[in-house]
Design a protein around this motif. Sequence first.
Motif, mmCIF file in Angstrom:
data_model
loop_
_atom_site.group_PDB
_atom_site.id
_atom_site.type_symbol
_atom_site.label_atom_id
_atom_site.label_comp_id
_atom_site.label_asym_id
_atom_site.label_seq_id
_atom_site.Cartn_x
_atom_site.Cartn_y
_atom_site.Cartn_z
ATOM 1 N N TYR A 170 51.564 45.170 37.887
ATOM 2 C CA TYR A 170 52.127 43.887 38.313
ATOM 3 C C TYR A 170 51.874 42.825 37.249
ATOM 4 C CZ TYR A 170 53.126 45.132 43.229
ATOM 5 O OH TYR A 170 53.650 45.669 44.387
ATOM 6 N N ALA A 172 51.367 38.923 35.757
ATOM 7 C CA ALA A 172 50.408 37.922 36.228
ATOM 8 C C ALA A 172 50.931 37.129 37.422
ATOM 9 C CB ALA A 172 50.041 36.982 35.081
ATOM 10 N N ASN A 173 52.182 36.646 37.349
ATOM 11 C CA ASN A 173 52.695 35.809 38.434
ATOM 12 C C ASN A 173 52.818 36.586 39.733
ATOM 13 O OD1 ASN A 173 54.830 37.327 37.256
ATOM 14 N ND2 ASN A 173 56.359 35.913 38.070
ATOM 15 N N MET A 174 53.273 37.844 39.657
ATOM 16 C CA MET A 174 53.407 38.659 40.873
ATOM 17 C C MET A 174 52.040 39.084 41.404
ATOM 18 S SD MET A 174 56.748 41.074 40.403
ATOM 19 C CE MET A 174 56.750 41.456 42.147
ATOM 20 N N LYS A 176 49.334 37.310 41.270
ATOM 21 C CA LYS A 176 48.792 36.145 41.979
ATOM 22 C C LYS A 176 49.432 35.993 43.352
ATOM 23 C CE LYS A 176 47.751 31.231 41.358
ATOM 24 N NZ LYS A 176 46.275 31.408 41.306
ATOM 25 N N GLU A 177 50.751 36.147 43.394
ATOM 26 C CA GLU A 177 51.462 36.029 44.677
ATOM 27 C C GLU A 177 51.037 37.142 45.635
ATOM 28 O OE1 GLU A 177 56.022 35.737 46.474
ATOM 29 O OE2 GLU A 177 55.704 35.997 44.324
ATOM 30 N N GLY A 206 47.531 36.203 30.433
ATOM 31 C CA GLY A 206 47.486 35.524 31.723
ATOM 32 C C GLY A 206 46.988 36.376 32.870
ATOM 33 N N LEU A 207 47.204 37.702 32.826
ATOM 34 C CA LEU A 207 46.816 38.549 33.957
ATOM 35 C C LEU A 207 45.306 38.545 34.179
ATOM 36 C CD1 LEU A 207 47.510 40.521 36.216
ATOM 37 C CD2 LEU A 207 47.272 42.379 34.568
ATOM 38 N N VAL A 210 44.224 35.463 35.908
ATOM 39 C CA VAL A 210 44.580 35.476 37.330
ATOM 40 C C VAL A 210 43.585 36.326 38.118
ATOM 41 C CG1 VAL A 210 46.263 36.365 39.005
ATOM 42 C CG2 VAL A 210 47.034 35.014 37.050
ATOM 43 N N GLU A 214 41.214 35.012 41.140
ATOM 44 C CA GLU A 214 41.394 35.555 42.480
ATOM 45 C C GLU A 214 40.230 36.457 42.912
ATOM 46 O OE1 GLU A 214 44.145 35.010 44.656
ATOM 47 O OE2 GLU A 214 44.502 33.392 43.226
#
Length: 327
Positions: A170, A172-174, A176-177, A206-207, A210, A214
């Motif tokens: 996945y 980074a943005n997905m 996090k979501e 970025g991953l 994140v 998290e």
Amino acid sequence: MTYLPQENRYDAMIYKRCGKWGLKLPAISLGLWHNFGGIDNFENGRAILHRAFDLGITHFDLANNYGPPPGSAEENFGKILKQDFSAYRDELIISSKAGYFMWPGPYGEWGTRKYVLASLDQSLKRMGLEYVDIFYSHRPDPNTPLEETMMALDRAVRSGKALYVGISNYPANMAKEASQILKELGTPCLIHQPKYSMFERWVEGGLLDVLEEEGIGCIPFSPLAQGLLTNKYLNGIPEGSRATREVFLKKEDVESAHDKIVMLNEIAQNRGQSLAQMALAWILKDKRITSVLIGASSVKQIDDNVATLKNIDFAGDELNAIDKIIR
């Protein structure tokens, strides 16, 4: 012959928590992506698993499609588990995944609730297990709402068929979501399994940040870049290698990376390590990494990879030299 594990199997292994969660994984985990399928030597795979556990590797990572043929790695692992490890089930972390193609028709891959939960049932049957310790969404599905896939993972835990859930591949943005959806559902994301090596550093964009934010662990796969970061290709492309068959690795990949491999190997030798050992240590140096996922085709490779843990620290000039070569 009855398998009896070494009594001192936990003495030398390093164990790290998955992000902020309580579960610990060995710094080196064993993946069964290759060498454990129906076309492979069963007794060799069995010997590899024995040696891994003897050295403190408690985490065995599978997926529904591992083989070949797909499903056969889980079947073989289930046989070995029943023969040799049934008395040690509570000492093991066993993971599986669903996401890639497994059967024909519209419900045989990706991330729908229908596919994910049916796949989990099939995996448990193949391995002869009541539950897996970690169950992953193997890849994001561009055509299924993320909520649906995460609800399927939540259901896997609530049904008692998985203790924890994770995601793999996945961005980074997905990630996090997905983490936020799982939190709301009450089944937090334990760990992420991305592709990461000296030659594949996308997670640094970025991953990893994140995952740290998290509280999620990270267990990279393909840390040796499909064999590029070993001594196998230092002197060209040997016959029978993945590069000659162009399986997951192309000849041009080896040719373009050759000079870098040679220079990296010189640094490894100065550290008293093989190139593979340094490549694993390089990933483990990051505190956000929980474990690194290795593959193995022999008992010797297990020994060599675990010996990495004797030296996982780097001097600043070593890291600068490595970066200069890679970049």
